[in-house]
Scaffold this motif. Structure first.
Motif, short mmCIF file in Angstrom:
data_model
loop_
_atom_site.label_atom_id
_atom_site.label_comp_id
_atom_site.label_asym_id
_atom_site.label_seq_id
_atom_site.Cartn_x
_atom_site.Cartn_y
_atom_site.Cartn_z
N GLU A 373 0.82 -1.22 0.00
CA GLU A 373 0.00 0.00 0.00
C GLU A 373 0.85 1.27 0.00
O GLU A 373 0.49 2.26 -0.65
N ARG A 374 1.99 1.27 0.69
CA ARG A 374 2.83 2.47 0.69
C ARG A 374 3.47 2.68 -0.68
O ARG A 374 3.63 3.82 -1.14
N ILE A 375 3.84 1.61 -1.34
CA ILE A 375 4.37 1.72 -2.71
C ILE A 375 3.34 2.38 -3.62
O ILE A 375 3.64 3.33 -4.35
N ILE A 376 2.12 1.86 -3.57
CA ILE A 376 1.07 2.35 -4.47
C ILE A 376 0.72 3.80 -4.19
O ILE A 376 0.63 4.63 -5.11
N GLU A 380 4.62 5.79 -5.52
CA GLU A 380 4.22 5.90 -6.92
C GLU A 380 3.02 6.83 -7.13
O GLU A 380 2.49 6.93 -8.23
N GLY A 381 2.61 7.54 -6.07
CA GLY A 381 1.73 8.68 -6.18
C GLY A 381 0.31 8.43 -6.64
O GLY A 381 -0.27 9.26 -7.35
N ASN A 382 -0.29 7.32 -6.23
CA ASN A 382 -1.68 7.04 -6.58
C ASN A 382 -2.59 7.31 -5.38
O ASN A 382 -2.16 7.25 -4.23
N LYS A 383 -3.85 7.57 -5.65
CA LYS A 383 -4.84 7.68 -4.60
C LYS A 383 -5.39 6.30 -4.31
O LYS A 383 -5.97 5.65 -5.18
N LEU A 384 -5.20 5.84 -3.09
CA LEU A 384 -5.57 4.48 -2.71
C LEU A 384 -6.64 4.52 -1.62
O LEU A 384 -6.47 5.21 -0.61
N ASP A 385 -7.72 3.81 -1.83
CA ASP A 385 -8.81 3.74 -0.86
C ASP A 385 -9.32 2.31 -0.78
O ASP A 385 -9.20 1.54 -1.74
N ARG A 387 -13.01 0.71 0.27
CA ARG A 387 -14.39 1.00 0.64
C ARG A 387 -15.24 -0.25 0.47
O ARG A 387 -15.26 -0.84 -0.62
N ASP A 388 -15.87 -0.66 1.58
CA ASP A 388 -16.72 -1.87 1.55
C ASP A 388 -15.94 -3.07 1.02
O ASP A 388 -16.43 -3.84 0.18
N SER A 389 -14.70 -3.20 1.53
CA SER A 389 -13.81 -4.32 1.18
C SER A 389 -13.39 -4.33 -0.28
O SER A 389 -12.88 -5.34 -0.78
N VAL A 390 -13.59 -3.22 -0.99
CA VAL A 390 -13.14 -3.11 -2.38
C VAL A 390 -11.99 -2.12 -2.44
O VAL A 390 -12.05 -1.03 -1.86
N ILE A 391 -10.90 -2.49 -3.14
CA ILE A 391 -9.72 -1.64 -3.27
C ILE A 391 -9.91 -0.72 -4.48
O ILE A 391 -10.23 -1.18 -5.58
N TYR A 392 -9.71 0.58 -4.25
CA TYR A 392 -9.82 1.57 -5.32
C TYR A 392 -8.47 2.25 -5.49
O TYR A 392 -7.85 2.70 -4.52
N ILE A 393 -8.01 2.33 -6.76
CA ILE A 393 -6.81 3.09 -7.10
C ILE A 393 -7.22 4.17 -8.08
O ILE A 393 -7.74 3.87 -9.16
N ASN A 394 -7.01 5.42 -7.67
CA ASN A 394 -7.43 6.57 -8.48
C ASN A 394 -8.91 6.47 -8.85
O ASN A 394 -9.31 6.69 -9.99
N GLU A 395 -9.70 6.11 -7.82
CA GLU A 395 -11.17 6.04 -7.89
C GLU A 395 -11.70 4.90 -8.75
O GLU A 395 -12.91 4.82 -9.01
N TYR A 401 -2.09 -4.65 -9.70
CA TYR A 401 -1.31 -3.42 -9.81
C TYR A 401 0.02 -3.73 -10.49
O TYR A 401 0.65 -4.76 -10.21
N THR A 402 0.45 -2.83 -11.38
CA THR A 402 1.73 -2.96 -12.08
C THR A 402 2.71 -1.94 -11.50
O THR A 402 2.43 -0.73 -11.50
N PHE A 403 3.85 -2.40 -11.02
CA PHE A 403 4.82 -1.53 -10.36
C PHE A 403 5.54 -0.64 -11.37
O PHE A 403 5.92 -1.10 -12.46
N GLN A 404 5.76 0.62 -11.00
CA GLN A 404 6.38 1.60 -11.89
C GLN A 404 7.87 1.77 -11.63
O GLN A 404 8.57 2.42 -12.41
N MET A 405 8.37 1.23 -10.51
CA MET A 405 9.79 1.35 -10.18
C MET A 405 10.32 0.03 -9.65
O MET A 405 9.55 -0.85 -9.26
#
Length: 463
Positions: A373-376, A380-385, A387-395, A401-405
């Motif tokens: 979660e800290r990487i994401i 790597e500057g994404n908005k991570l949430d 909600r209701d047991s669902v993972i949201y990246i940039n809404e 998830y594909t790592f950028q570094m």
């Protein structure tokens, strides 16, 4: 020949060629904007760039000469520190006995390729804080450059001793930097959560941490720092991008195979005597244990960090009856990823854990998320949430998830006395500063005057 060397066109040509080669290495074509300046300095001379000198005067005053020399020294030293090498010192024992407290060393920036500063506007010869101040910035964030690393002479290899910017040093409590901000938040949140539960108020860990952050912000001076202005740490790179690492009773495994241990690897050992005390001065001189590392459990038991060679030397002491290595198997909530329910890991029993590689894809779930979660969200500057047991990246709902570094796993050679990746996780590639290269001076804090100098460690290459 003298006339040829004085020719302004020859000087201009040499300087431009060198400058263009440097521009090519840096890879920033914006630097070509300075070529007209070089042309004016050597050829047209329309602008008086050296404004501190009197124009047309061959013999300058001593003050002007000193100013001229000082400006040249500052510029040269700044470029050397930025692109070639920088001097560091070892402040803690986390890398002993490979690196000793009081070692002064040069760190090669060119080994892995120097990275351009994120905050180029800074006071020369400072890091993040102005001298004699508590928290005054020694840099300006008016100009911010994105991460860019210039080509180096080699790639990072497993077991290199590496200097890097502290990954969780983005937020700092002024005057209380150790342990880091996030460790203090977690520790205080646990206490706060327990206190609230005793009053019949239930709250989640996230809710407790949010409340603690609000209280800390009200009472403490908390600042943020860009990547290049975070504290410098030095550890051994034991895990490379794409590796899977694991610790079993203190032994590191990489991709399922026992890792090659450093020659001077240390663990904590309990030493039991026949009741007669051990001589501290003799332990210092014969075994090499610093005074700060001499711990006492009882009148017959001591605890020391020791290498294998030191253990054998200590066995020869007539009053030593037993030496046994500590194995820390207790579940520790301060061990990464700070989720002892899902990951009941300890200092000596840890993993298996996959180290992200640029371009690799990982499936996401609530069980996997604490690892990355800290990487994401931060590195790597994404908005991570969630909600209701669902993972949201940039809404957007995210199942993978594909790592950028690329990321690295760092550990100290003093395994039981090192705050390393086991306590704060992965090190991103944009935090890598350079490779520890050469010890030019070493001072023993337990001694005085000339005896402080460790002559045998001077002018030695680091390995």
């Amino acid at each position: 020949m003298r006339e040829i060397l004085r020719n302004k066109w020859l000087k201009f040509g040499i300087v431009v060629v060198v400058y263009l080669l440097w521009t090519l290495w840096v890879g920033s074509w914006w630097l070509l904007l300075l070529v007209p300046v070089i042309y004016d300095i050597y050829i047209s001379q329309k602008v008086h760039w050296a404004f501190w000198k009197k124009k047309g005067v061959e013999k300058q005053t001593k003050v002007v000469e000193w100013i001229d020399a000082l400006i040249f020294a500052v510029v040269a030293a700044t470029l050397i520190r930025m692109f070639l090498f920088e001097a560091y010192t070892i402040p803690t024992s986390s890398m002993e006995k490979s690196m000793l407290v009081g070692d002064y060393l040069f760190v090669s920036k060119v080994a892995y390729g120097p990275k351009l500063p994120n905050t180029p506007l800074a006071v020369p010869f400072t890091h993040h804080t102005l001298p004699f101040t508590r928290s005054a910035k020694a840099y300006s964030e008016a100009i911010k450059w994105p991460y860019k690393r210039i080509a180096g002479t080699s790639r990072i290899k497993r077991n290199d001793i590496i200097v890097f910017n502290f990954p969780t040093g983005d937020t700092v409590i002024v005057g209380n930097e150790n342990p880091d901000y996030y460790s203090q938040v977690r520790s205080n949140a646990r206490s706060y959560q327990q206190a609230e539960q005793s009053r019949g108020i239930n709250m989640t860990r996230q809710e407790a941490e949010t409340k603690v952050k609000e209280l800390m912000k009200q009472r403490l001076e908390i600042i943020s720092r860009p990547v290049d202005k975070r504290e410098n740490y030095i550890k051994r790179g034991v895990g490379m991008p794409g590796d899977t690492i694991e610790l079993r009773e203190g032994q590191l495994f990489v991709n399922g195979m026992p890792a090659e241990n450093p020659e001077n690897l240390q663990y904590d050992y309990v030493v039991r005597t026949n009741g007669t005390p051990l001589n501290k001065k003799k332990l210092k001189e014969d075994i090499g244990i610093s005074f700060d590392d001499m711990g006492m459990i009882s009148s017959t038991e001591y605890v020391f960090p020791l290498t294998g060679e030191m253990v054998e030397k200590l066995k020869a002491y007539p009053n030593v009856k037993e030496i046994r290595r500590n194995v820390d198997a207790g579940i520790n909530p301060e061990i990464f990823p700070f989720d002892p329910v899902r990951y009941p890991w300890s200092v000596d029993n840890f993993g298996p854990l996959y180290i992200p590689k640029k371009g690799d894809n990982v499936e996401l779930s609530l069980d996997v998320l604490p690892l990355y979660e800290r990487i994401i969200s931060v590195y790597e500057g994404n908005k991570l949430d969630v909600r209701d047991s669902v993972i949201y990246i940039n809404e957007q709902p995210a199942k993978d998830y594909t790592f950028q570094m690329d990321y690295y796993w760092m550990m100290g050679d003093n395994r039981h006395r090192s705050a390393d990746s086991r306590f704060w996780g992965f090190v991103p590639e944009d935090h890598i500063v350079g490779k520890a290269y050469f010890i030019w001076l070493s001072l023993d804090k337990d001694k005085s005057f000339l005896s402080k100098i460790r002559w045998k460690r001077m002018f030695r290459f680091v390995h």
